[in-house]
Write an enzyme that holds these catalytic residues in place. Structure first.
Site, PDB file in Angstrom:
ATOM      1  N   ASP A  11       0.861  -1.181   0.000  1.00  0.00           N
ATOM      2  CA  ASP A  11       0.000   0.000   0.000  1.00  0.00           C
ATOM      3  C   ASP A  11       0.904   1.241   0.000  1.00  0.00           C
ATOM      4  O   ASP A  11       2.026   1.163  -0.477  1.00  0.00           O
ATOM      5  CB  ASP A  11      -0.949  -0.050   1.207  1.00  0.00           C
ATOM      6  CG  ASP A  11      -2.239   0.725   0.943  1.00  0.00           C
ATOM      7  OD1 ASP A  11      -2.138   1.901   0.551  1.00  0.00           O
ATOM      8  OD2 ASP A  11      -3.335   0.170   1.125  1.00  0.00           O
ATOM      9  N   HIS A  30       2.133   2.111  -3.174  1.00  0.00           N
ATOM     10  CA  HIS A  30       1.188   3.068  -3.753  1.00  0.00           C
ATOM     11  C   HIS A  30       1.696   4.500  -3.698  1.00  0.00           C
ATOM     12  O   HIS A  30       0.950   5.432  -3.934  1.00  0.00           O
ATOM     13  CB  HIS A  30      -0.178   2.949  -3.060  1.00  0.00           C
ATOM     14  CG  HIS A  30      -0.869   1.643  -3.309  1.00  0.00           C
ATOM     15  ND1 HIS A  30      -2.147   1.388  -2.905  1.00  0.00           N
ATOM     16  CD2 HIS A  30      -0.450   0.518  -3.941  1.00  0.00           C
ATOM     17  CE1 HIS A  30      -2.485   0.143  -3.265  1.00  0.00           C
ATOM     18  NE2 HIS A  30      -1.461  -0.395  -3.889  1.00  0.00           N
TER      19      HIS A  30
END
Ligand code: NAG
Ligand code: NAG
Ligand code: NAG
Ligand code: NAG
Ligand code: NAG
Length: 398
Positions: free
Chosen positions: A221, A244
């Protein structure tokens, strides 16, 4: 006859030497002296060693030496009487079964400590296990909250340094920094596979003067996520990927969120990440504010969205996209961003139509390439009129 000043000097030198030794030789509290055995569970030994080290009146060091140690759950809780160093040279292994850690408790927590140094060459291994990640599906956890633990939590930590440690395969966020002040992460690494959900590298909220530098963060993430109440964060020399990207937000979902003021992301590289730098806020939101964002000297290697402001951020659940985000984004400075994008929209500024859009956005020296099938690289803007300077490739929004 010995002169007064000579005596003074001697006294001074003795004091200096004494102080030097007192500082250089912090007393060491080795957990193996408190009953910890390699390959054993160390909660009891760690508790006793910590109690002794934290109560010491001079600088102390709690040592977790080389070797593998199992740890179910632990809180290093202050305040301590003097500066304290926790040195992890070994590997700490978390319980495979997340339910062994009580609900609402994190695996390893540091709280209420000033002058903490967390160092060593060790690893904290959350044993993230595919099974745990499966239950961490964001479609479930956004609604309900996650049952899984963060690897490392820092709460109410002040004037402290975290260095050398690697966090591996957390079941949830690797590191959670809450209500901290003046904490530096230097050479702190996060390792987790791209497909591990919700495993943000370092998640920071309600904290001031946090620095993250010279660190490699690779996870499933956000490499770093910055949420409400953060002020004066410096992120420098970070290599992000997989992951991310570095995100401010998401913001605007909860009431009473405090502004994010002053985020300086400098000299960072992003490799095959979903985003580079991102600001994300929910539509139909609570009011909020993001101000003084400085994104500078960034290199992108096959990044999906190198630079993105997304004020319509609404994954996994239904949102009323008709109502704009009320989070105000202003004073954004994007400078010297280079490299390659995996999508055509290399700079994508999707601002809310509330608050007259994003205000005072400056873009200087961009060179981002895209060579995919969907046409030439572009920059896109809604509800924002950036001021451009320097060389801008592809051209900025008209
Ligand atoms: C984080 O915790 C998980 C278990 O929840 C563990 O597998 C992982 O190694 C830990 N990582 C760090 C950096 O503490
Ligand atoms: C911030 O923390 C560092 C330790 O990492 C310390 O040396 C420094 O004095 C602190 N700064 C302030 C302003 O307290
Ligand atoms: C926080 O940073 C500001 C600006 O860099 C500095 O003036 C202040 O002393 C710092 N405070 C602490 C407690 O670190
Ligand atoms: C930029 O970051 C890299 C690490 O990615 C580091 O090696 C380098 O020294 C940094 N450069 C500057 C000018 O700080
Ligand atoms: C942009 O970067 C490419 C390489 O990625 C380079 O060939 C090109 O000359 C650069 N353009 C400018 C204007 O700097």
């Amino acid at each position: 006859m010995v002169s007064k000043s000579f005596q003074d000097n001697i006294t001074f030198i003795f004091m200096f030497v004494f102080m030097f030794f007192a500082i250089a030789y912090a007393e060491v509290y080795d957990i193996t002296k408190f009953g910890a055995k390699p390959n054993g569970e160390i909660s009891k030994a760690l508790k006793d060693a910590w109690a002794a080290a934290c109560a010491a009146r001079k600088p102390s060091e709690l040592l977790i030496p080389n070797g593998k140690f199992y740890l179910t759950v632990f809180e290093f809780k202050g305040p301590c009487k003097a500066p304290i160093e926790v040195k992890i040279d070994g590997t700490l292994i978390g319980p495979e079964d997340p339910l062994k850690i009580p609900k609402g408790v994190q695996w390893i927590t540091f709280s209420y400590i000033t002058d903490l140094t967390l160092s060593g060459s060790g690893t904290v291994d959350g044993v993230g296990a595919a099974q745990a990640w499966a239950s961490n599906d964001p479609r479930v956890t956004i609604a309900k909250g996650s049952p899984l633990q963060y690897n490392l939590s820092f709460n109410f930590i002040k004037n402290s340094l975290i260095t050398g440690i690697t966090s591996k395969d957390s079941k949830n966020f690797h590191v959670n920094v809450m209500t901290c002040m003046n904490v530096t992460f230097d050479n702190f690494n996060v390792v987790a596979p791209e497909e591990s959900p919700n495993t943000d590298g370092i998640h920071i909220g309600r904290s001031k003067n946090i620095t993250i530098k010279n660190s490699k963060l690779g996870t499933g993430d956000d490499c770093i996520s910055i949420v409400d109440g953060c002020e004066n964060l410096h992120i420098e020399g970070v290599q992000c990927g997989p992951g991310h990207g570095i995100s401010v937000g998401s913001l605007g979902r909860k009431t009473g969120e405090k502004p994010v003021v002053g985020v300086y992301v400098k000299n960072c590289s992003f490799s095959s990440t979903m985003n580079g730098v991102r600001i994300k806020t929910w539509p139909d939101s609570q009011p909020g504010e993001v101000v003084e964002m400085h994104f500078e000297d960034l290199s992108m290697d096959k990044v999906d969205n190198p630079v993105i402001i997304d004020q319509d951020y609404c994954p996994h659940i239904q949102c009323n996209q008709e109502k704009p985000s009320k989070v105000k984004v202003h004073n954004v400075f994007i400078k010297n961003v280079k490299g390659s994008s995996k999508s055509r929209e290399v700079v994508k500024l999707k601002c809310s139509k509330a608050n007259n859009g994003c205000q005072n956005v400056h873009i200087e020296d961009i060179n981002l390439t895209y060579d995919g099938p969907s046409g030439p690289a572009v920059q896109t803007c809604s509800n924002v009129k950036p001021v451009y300077s320097g060389k801008i490739v592809p051209p900025g929004c008209a």
